[in-house]
Design a protein around this motif. Structure first.
Motif, PDB file in Angstrom:
ATOM      1  N   PRO A   3       2.188   0.153 -17.568  1.00 57.74           N
ATOM      2  CA  PRO A   3       2.313   0.161 -15.761  1.00 57.74           C
ATOM      3  C   PRO A   3       3.174   1.135 -15.433  1.00 57.74           C
ATOM      4  O   PRO A   3       3.605   2.007 -15.748  1.00 57.74           O
ATOM      5  CB  PRO A   3       3.003  -0.754 -15.781  1.00 57.74           C
ATOM      6  N   LYS A   4       2.324   2.086 -13.870  1.00 62.77           N
ATOM      7  CA  LYS A   4       3.069   2.757 -13.713  1.00 62.77           C
ATOM      8  C   LYS A   4       3.096   2.345 -12.712  1.00 62.77           C
ATOM      9  O   LYS A   4       4.601   2.765 -11.549  1.00 62.77           O
ATOM     10  CB  LYS A   4       1.983   4.056 -12.879  1.00 62.77           C
ATOM     11  N   ARG A   5       2.803   1.847 -11.799  1.00 66.50           N
ATOM     12  CA  ARG A   5       2.784   1.274 -10.157  1.00 66.50           C
ATOM     13  C   ARG A   5       2.069   0.050 -10.271  1.00 66.50           C
ATOM     14  O   ARG A   5       0.832  -0.493 -10.555  1.00 66.50           O
ATOM     15  CB  ARG A   5       1.900   1.771  -9.153  1.00 66.50           C
ATOM     16  N   LEU A   6       3.503  -1.125 -10.297  1.00 63.37           N
ATOM     17  CA  LEU A   6       2.955  -2.711  -9.652  1.00 63.37           C
ATOM     18  C   LEU A   6       2.506  -3.282  -8.226  1.00 63.37           C
ATOM     19  O   LEU A   6       3.385  -3.040  -7.541  1.00 63.37           O
ATOM     20  CB  LEU A   6       3.464  -3.825 -10.761  1.00 63.37           C
ATOM     21  N   VAL A   7       1.372  -4.349  -8.540  1.00 55.81           N
ATOM     22  CA  VAL A   7       2.169  -4.432  -6.570  1.00 55.81           C
ATOM     23  C   VAL A   7       2.476  -5.785  -7.093  1.00 55.81           C
ATOM     24  O   VAL A   7       1.996  -7.069  -7.564  1.00 55.81           O
ATOM     25  CB  VAL A   7       0.362  -4.722  -5.998  1.00 55.81           C
ATOM     26  N   GLN A   8       3.731  -6.047  -6.063  1.00 53.28           N
ATOM     27  CA  GLN A   8       3.710  -7.516  -5.823  1.00 53.28           C
ATOM     28  C   GLN A   8       3.338  -8.312  -5.290  1.00 53.28           C
ATOM     29  O   GLN A   8       2.122  -8.540  -3.945  1.00 53.28           O
ATOM     30  CB  GLN A   8       4.751  -7.157  -4.973  1.00 53.28           C
TER      31      GLN A   8
ATOM     32  N   ALA B  83       0.862  -1.559  -0.185  1.00 49.80           N
ATOM     33  CA  ALA B  83       0.272   0.048   0.039  1.00 49.80           C
ATOM     34  C   ALA B  83       0.662   1.306   0.062  1.00 49.80           C
ATOM     35  O   ALA B  83       0.484   2.229  -0.251  1.00 49.80           O
ATOM     36  CB  ALA B  83      -1.093  -0.029   1.168  1.00 49.80           C
ATOM     37  N   THR B  84       2.181   1.369   0.784  1.00 50.79           N
ATOM     38  CA  THR B  84       3.079   2.358   0.179  1.00 50.79           C
ATOM     39  C   THR B  84       3.279   2.775  -1.109  1.00 50.79           C
ATOM     40  O   THR B  84       3.773   4.151  -1.013  1.00 50.79           O
ATOM     41  CB  THR B  84       4.526   2.175   1.294  1.00 50.79           C
ATOM     42  N   LYS B  85       3.167   1.894  -2.015  1.00 49.52           N
ATOM     43  CA  LYS B  85       2.952   2.910  -3.409  1.00 49.52           C
ATOM     44  C   LYS B  85       2.220   3.708  -3.758  1.00 49.52           C
ATOM     45  O   LYS B  85       2.701   4.280  -5.209  1.00 49.52           O
ATOM     46  CB  LYS B  85       3.065   1.062  -4.727  1.00 49.52           C
ATOM     47  N   PHE B  86       1.048   3.337  -3.104  1.00 47.78           N
ATOM     48  CA  PHE B  86       0.199   4.197  -3.253  1.00 47.78           C
ATOM     49  C   PHE B  86      -0.237   5.637  -2.352  1.00 47.78           C
ATOM     50  O   PHE B  86      -1.487   6.222  -2.485  1.00 47.78           O
ATOM     51  CB  PHE B  86      -1.279   3.382  -3.632  1.00 47.78           C
TER      52      PHE B  86
END
Length: 299
Positions: A291-296, A61-64
């Motif tokens: 894609p700009k941010r991908l979730v692992q 969630a820190t990616k957002f």
């Protein structure tokens, strides 16, 4: 013998009701330890004097978290009329006092002056930097430097209560608004001066304090109870439009490649495989969704 803390992967968003006296980072670290979360961050600072809604992000969630930095916010503020401080709040030194000869009519006359698009000069007691040094460090040394006015917007400004020298307001505003500066400006317009004595943040974007939990409440819970307060990774971006991919398109997007963009969509877009968020994309110049941010994924 001190037991070494074991950190683990925790993904999600915590709506914390921050107590007075803690910095945002102090509150983050206390919450992070309660969840044993290996990775955590917050979505913008809330002063130690302030209480209320502080969205915290763990893991993916820190990616957002940056998506909330530009969000509008709502505060409930208490002003003390008749006393002006050098910081604009109760932690500063009193620099002026005046008799309070203010009526409700005065309040309702003045408040509309501070609604809409405004130019606001940041306070010296702030974390803004000049030549690499926070302004508050200069202020503590008695140094004042010129600050450039910044454009802010006050969407709504409501009087909640007024009695004697105490004025309570609800302020819905854009990012970058200093409520301390607003309090001082209102006091100046009323002719008696004012400073901020209490501040509580109730809304960030579309996240509401009503759904928040305190550190004390979290401490009283077991692990399962704490995890039940975590919102999903996509809680900070759930207002964005959705595109669902599968098969080859899902594989392409997960590996950083563009996919077809449905007609009529623009700006940031959530991308799902089934009911699982796999990232956020944006349209490229080629008309495809990149894609700009991908979730692992959890392995």
């Amino acid at each position: 013998m001190q037991v070494k803390k074991t950190w683990k992967r925790v993904d999600g968003v915590l709506l914390l009701d921050k107590p007075i006296g803690l910095t945002s980072n102090d509150a983050l670290q206390k919450a992070r330890r309660l969840f044993s979360a290996a990775k955590g961050g917050h979505t913008g600072t809330l002063d130690p004097l302030a209480t209320g809604l502080l969205p915290l992000c763990f893991g993916e969630a820190t990616k957002f978290s940056a998506d909330l930095l530009d969000a509008d916010k709502t505060y409930e503020a208490v002003l003390k009329l008749g006393v002006t401080t050098d910081s604009g709040d109760a932690e500063g030194k009193v620099v002026a006092s005046a008799a309070v000869d203010v009526t409700e009519n005065d309040i309702f006359r003045v408040l509309p002056m501070f609604t809409g698009d405004l130019q606001q000069i940041p306070p010296m007691h702030s974390a803004l930097k000049r030549d690499g040094r926070p302004l508050y460090e200069l202020a503590r040394q008695g140094i004042e430097v010129e600050r450039e006015a910044r454009a802010v917007t006050i969407h709504r400004l409501e009087c909640l209560a007024f009695a004697g020298d105490s004025l309570s307001l609800r302020v819905a505003c854009s990012k970058g608004t200093y409520i301390r500066v607003l309090a001082a400006d209102i006091g100046r317009e009323l002719g008696c001066g004012a400073h901020l004595t209490a501040l509580r943040r109730t809304v960030v974007g579309d996240l509401d304090l009503a759904n928040a939990v305190t550190l004390a409440e979290l401490e009283a819970l077991d692990e399962a109870g704490r995890l039940a307060h975590l919102q999903p990774v996509d809680a900070l971006v759930h207002t964005l439009p959705i595109v669902t991919v599968e098969g080859e398109a899902e594989s392409r997007f997960r590996h950083g490649n563009p996919v077809d963009l449905p007609a009529g969509l623009s700006g940031k877009i959530r991308v799902y495989a089934g009911d699982q968020l796999i990232g956020v994309g944006e349209p490229g110049s080629d008309g495809r969704l990149w894609p700009k941010r991908l979730v692992q994924l959890v392995v």
